[in-house]
Design a protein around this motif. Structure first.
Motif, PDB file in Angstrom:
ATOM      1  N   ARG A 169       0.770  -0.965  -0.085  1.00 48.46           N
ATOM      2  CA  ARG A 169      -0.048  -0.058  -0.075  1.00 48.46           C
ATOM      3  C   ARG A 169       0.815   1.202  -0.040  1.00 48.46           C
ATOM      4  NH1 ARG A 169      -4.410  -1.594   4.613  1.00 48.46           N
ATOM      5  NH2 ARG A 169      -5.680  -3.119   3.241  1.00 48.46           N
ATOM      6  N   ALA A 170       1.926   1.183   0.875  1.00 51.24           N
ATOM      7  CA  ALA A 170       2.662   2.341   0.988  1.00 51.24           C
ATOM      8  C   ALA A 170       3.287   3.007  -0.544  1.00 51.24           C
ATOM      9  CB  ALA A 170       4.182   2.002   1.836  1.00 51.24           C
ATOM     10  N   ALA A 171       3.528   1.782  -1.433  1.00 50.72           N
ATOM     11  CA  ALA A 171       4.167   2.216  -2.721  1.00 50.72           C
ATOM     12  C   ALA A 171       2.949   2.875  -3.434  1.00 50.72           C
ATOM     13  CB  ALA A 171       4.381   0.947  -3.506  1.00 50.72           C
ATOM     14  N   ILE A 172       1.562   2.776  -3.429  1.00 56.99           N
ATOM     15  CA  ILE A 172       0.546   3.367  -4.100  1.00 56.99           C
ATOM     16  C   ILE A 172       0.378   4.730  -3.334  1.00 56.99           C
ATOM     17  CG2 ILE A 172      -1.912   3.505  -4.598  1.00 56.99           C
ATOM     18  CD1 ILE A 172      -0.575   1.229  -5.908  1.00 56.99           C
ATOM     19  N   ILE A 173       0.534   4.956  -2.269  1.00 59.01           N
ATOM     20  CA  ILE A 173       0.582   6.107  -1.535  1.00 59.01           C
ATOM     21  C   ILE A 173       1.580   7.033  -1.900  1.00 59.01           C
ATOM     22  CG2 ILE A 173       0.404   7.358   0.851  1.00 59.01           C
ATOM     23  CD1 ILE A 173      -2.111   5.958   0.022  1.00 59.01           C
ATOM     24  N   LEU A 174       2.720   6.708  -1.986  1.00 59.29           N
ATOM     25  CA  LEU A 174       3.943   7.388  -2.386  1.00 59.29           C
ATOM     26  C   LEU A 174       3.922   7.858  -3.883  1.00 59.29           C
ATOM     27  CD1 LEU A 174       6.335   5.377   0.015  1.00 59.29           C
ATOM     28  CD2 LEU A 174       6.109   7.979   0.256  1.00 59.29           C
ATOM     29  N   PHE A 175       3.873   6.645  -4.604  1.00 59.51           N
ATOM     30  CA  PHE A 175       4.391   6.754  -6.017  1.00 59.51           C
ATOM     31  C   PHE A 175       3.109   6.432  -7.048  1.00 59.51           C
ATOM     32  CE2 PHE A 175       8.125   5.170  -4.012  1.00 59.51           C
ATOM     33  CZ  PHE A 175       8.736   6.598  -3.773  1.00 59.51           C
ATOM     34  N   GLY A 176       1.848   6.261  -6.446  1.00 62.73           N
ATOM     35  CA  GLY A 176       0.765   5.729  -7.432  1.00 62.73           C
ATOM     36  C   GLY A 176       0.417   6.756  -8.393  1.00 62.73           C
ATOM     37  N   LYS A 177       0.123   6.265  -9.718  1.00 63.37           N
ATOM     38  CA  LYS A 177      -0.603   7.415 -10.728  1.00 63.37           C
ATOM     39  C   LYS A 177      -1.997   7.731 -10.094  1.00 63.37           C
ATOM     40  CE  LYS A 177       1.444   4.966 -14.583  1.00 63.37           C
ATOM     41  NZ  LYS A 177       1.058   4.133 -15.908  1.00 63.37           N
ATOM     42  N   ASP A 178      -2.634   6.915  -9.537  1.00 59.70           N
ATOM     43  CA  ASP A 178      -4.084   7.501  -9.109  1.00 59.70           C
ATOM     44  C   ASP A 178      -4.525   6.800  -7.833  1.00 59.70           C
ATOM     45  OD1 ASP A 178      -6.626   8.584  -8.791  1.00 59.70           O
ATOM     46  OD2 ASP A 178      -7.475   7.212 -10.479  1.00 59.70           O
ATOM     47  N   PRO A 179      -3.808   7.050  -6.725  1.00 58.28           N
ATOM     48  CA  PRO A 179      -3.992   6.471  -5.456  1.00 58.28           C
ATOM     49  C   PRO A 179      -5.537   6.414  -5.079  1.00 58.28           C
ATOM     50  CG  PRO A 179      -2.302   8.103  -5.132  1.00 58.28           C
ATOM     51  CD  PRO A 179      -2.975   8.282  -6.454  1.00 58.28           C
ATOM     52  N   ASN A 180      -6.252   7.284  -5.469  1.00 61.31           N
ATOM     53  CA  ASN A 180      -7.764   7.452  -5.220  1.00 61.31           C
ATOM     54  C   ASN A 180      -8.496   6.361  -5.745  1.00 61.31           C
ATOM     55  OD1 ASN A 180      -8.360   9.942  -3.407  1.00 61.31           O
ATOM     56  ND2 ASN A 180      -6.993  10.792  -4.737  1.00 61.31           N
ATOM     57  N   ARG A 181      -8.110   5.663  -6.665  1.00 57.71           N
ATOM     58  CA  ARG A 181      -8.549   4.653  -7.500  1.00 57.71           C
ATOM     59  C   ARG A 181      -8.580   3.297  -6.400  1.00 57.71           C
ATOM     60  NH1 ARG A 181      -7.635   0.203 -10.885  1.00 57.71           N
ATOM     61  NH2 ARG A 181      -5.440   0.378 -10.752  1.00 57.71           N
TER      62      ARG A 181
END
Length: 509
Positions: A183-195
């Motif tokens: 999950r940390a990868a999405i929060i830090l580097f995700g294109k669209d974390p809100n997805r």
């Protein structure tokens, strides 16, 4: 006699509903329940002690699946039972429900609070969980490049990280586990974390004198790397009177707020927030700036500890570690200290950090004395056009908007100290500067509620101690003791009779 605390509970008699207290202690730090004592810890005698000594161990074991020490005591012929509850490393439930001891009260854990609790008992944190629905295609390359650039600049990563592939880098900073993103990868580097998760956003509002006066708002969303750039840009573009150079941390401050304080406020909110809760909220007023993030302090940490060196215990350790490697934060629990220090160096009132609505609210204030332009020929202090006259007009405006505090209590309207600090916080800043005492000095001498009582006297000089007690959630006798100390030291004085008079705050020389 000491009062009930984090690990002590007193009950006159037993009721099966008190199994919730046992469950709460087991899920927290353990504790002791005394059956046969009143709310003040005074023995009342337990008539059915024999029956309870046989029944309680079985009730606890059958309903909670744990073993507790149940002991009978006799003092001067009065019997009482002591139930000793040890803390458990595994989650303990009562009929499928989970309870937790927080402070001196019991709470049932549900939703995100329960999820975080179960993860903690399993030895994991929210940001360390694999996000099954994510792939490397969900990682933003530009955010990765920004991290590499900042990490090299900070000197906290090897010089060869720029040669690593995205997979190798994510593995190195522990955001990839057997090819799966955490999950940390999405929060830090995700294109669209809100997805993947709701409310990975920062909402910024521009308000007037109070929360009812919303003038305009903007919402920024994206991963942490993006928010650290877009939020300051948005503040400069639309919300601040004087743009701030967020890169120039070493320059002499000439702005309304210190750069370091705002940067740390945003970083703390992003690193320590509960990511399954509400979005981060920033409010910009004429006289102050606030930021709120969902998620309370770690267990055992008090708000007062944020003013001194304290152990760093991030809610999201993986996110915190990456931000450390990028040079955004340090790992010594100094974030809040930087906020206090930056405001002090700039000559601003002391910031306020309080818990509110399941989260942490941080407030920094402008210098009230620098916001007023004296009339030509006006003198410093309380002369025409001076800060005191401006503050008086400000209070009159608030009273016109909200009415007298005592009237709000009678009408049953919202009146609590968090509400007041949110709407009238500029007054506390004025009190600290005008009367030559900082918050800590006042609290040590007169009690932790003294500054709030002085604020209430400025808002409504004729307010009664019982109304203050309602606002602060304390006993009237406690308020009267603080008022007596303030009066003895000539911080305040009474003008007029007890019924029709009012309190006046005495100017400190």
């Amino acid at each position: 006699m000491s009062s009930e605390s984090q690990n002590i509970e007193w009950k006159r008699s037993w009721h099966d509903d008190y199994l919730k207290w046992v469950c709460g202690f087991a899920n927290a730090v353990g504790g002791t329940i005394y059956i046969g004592k009143d709310d003040d810890g005074v023995l009342t005698h337990l008539e059915n002690h024999k029956f309870l000594m046989e029944a309680l161990p079985n009730k606890i074991r059958e309903n909670l699946g744990i073993i507790c020490d149940v002991n009978l005591h006799d003092e001067a012929g009065k019997k009482y039972i002591e139930i000793g509850v040890n803390p458990y490393s595994v989650p303990v439930s009562l009929r499928g429900r989970y309870y937790y001891r927080s402070g001196s009260s019991k709470m049932e854990m549900t939703g995100n609070t329960l999820n975080e609790f179960l993860l903690k008992k399993a030895g994991k944190t929210w940001d360390d969980v694999i996000e099954e629905g994510a792939s490397l295609d969900d990682i933003d390359d530009n955010s990765i490049k920004r991290f590499i650039k900042d990490a090299l600049k900070s000197g906290r990563m090897p010089n060869d990280i720029g040669e690593l592939s995205t997979v190798e880098l994510l593995e190195k900073i522990r955001l990839l586990d057997h090819g799966k993103l955490k999950r940390a990868a999405i929060i830090l580097f995700g294109k669209d974390p809100n997805r993947f998760y709701p409310n990975i956003k920062v909402k910024i509002g521009r308000f007037g004198v109070n929360d009812a006066d919303l003038r305009f708002q903007e919402v920024e969303e994206g991963n942490i790397m993006e928010l650290l750039k877009t939020v300051p840009n948005q503040l400069n573009y639309k919300f601040f009177t004087k743009p701030i150079d967020f890169e120039g941390l070493l320059r002499i401050e000439k702005d309304e707020y210190p750069v370091a304080a705002i940067r740390e406020m945003l970083l703390n909110a992003l690193v320590h927030r509960s990511y399954m809760g509400s979005m981060i909220q920033m409010r910009v007023y004429d006289n102050k700036l606030t930021i709120w993030n969902e998620g309370l302090l770690p267990e055992g940490m008090e708000l007062e500890s944020l003013k001194r060196h304290h152990i760093s215990r991030p809610r999201n350790p993986l996110i915190a570690d990456v931000c450390f490697k990028a040079g955004y934060i340090d790992s010594w629990g100094r974030g809040t200290l930087k906020i206090y220090e930056a405001c002090k160096e700039m000559g601003l009132p002391e910031p306020e950090i309080i818990s509110m609505d399941g989260g942490i609210l941080v407030t920094v204030y402008k210098d009230l004395n620098n916001q007023v332009t004296p009339q030509e020929g006006g003198q410093e202090g309380d002369q025409a056009g001076g800060p005191m006259e401006d503050l008086t007009k400000y209070i009159e405006q608030l009273q016109k908007e909200f009415g007298l505090l005592s009237d709000r209590i009678i009408l049953g309207k919202e009146t609590n100290i968090a509400f007041l600090r949110g709407n009238y916080g500029v007054i506390t800043g004025y009190l600290r500067k005008k009367y030559g005492r900082n918050t800590e000095e006042i609290r040590k001498k007169y009690g932790r509620n003294a500054i709030d009582i002085l604020m209430l006297f400025m808002l409504e000089p004729s307010i009664r101690s019982k109304d203050i007690a309602v606002i602060l959630g304390l006993a009237a006798s406690t308020i009267e003791k603080v008022i007596a100390k303030l009066k003895d030291d000539k911080v305040i004085e009474r003008e007029g009779s007890t019924k029709s008079g009012h309190w006046k705050i005495i100017e400190q020389k």
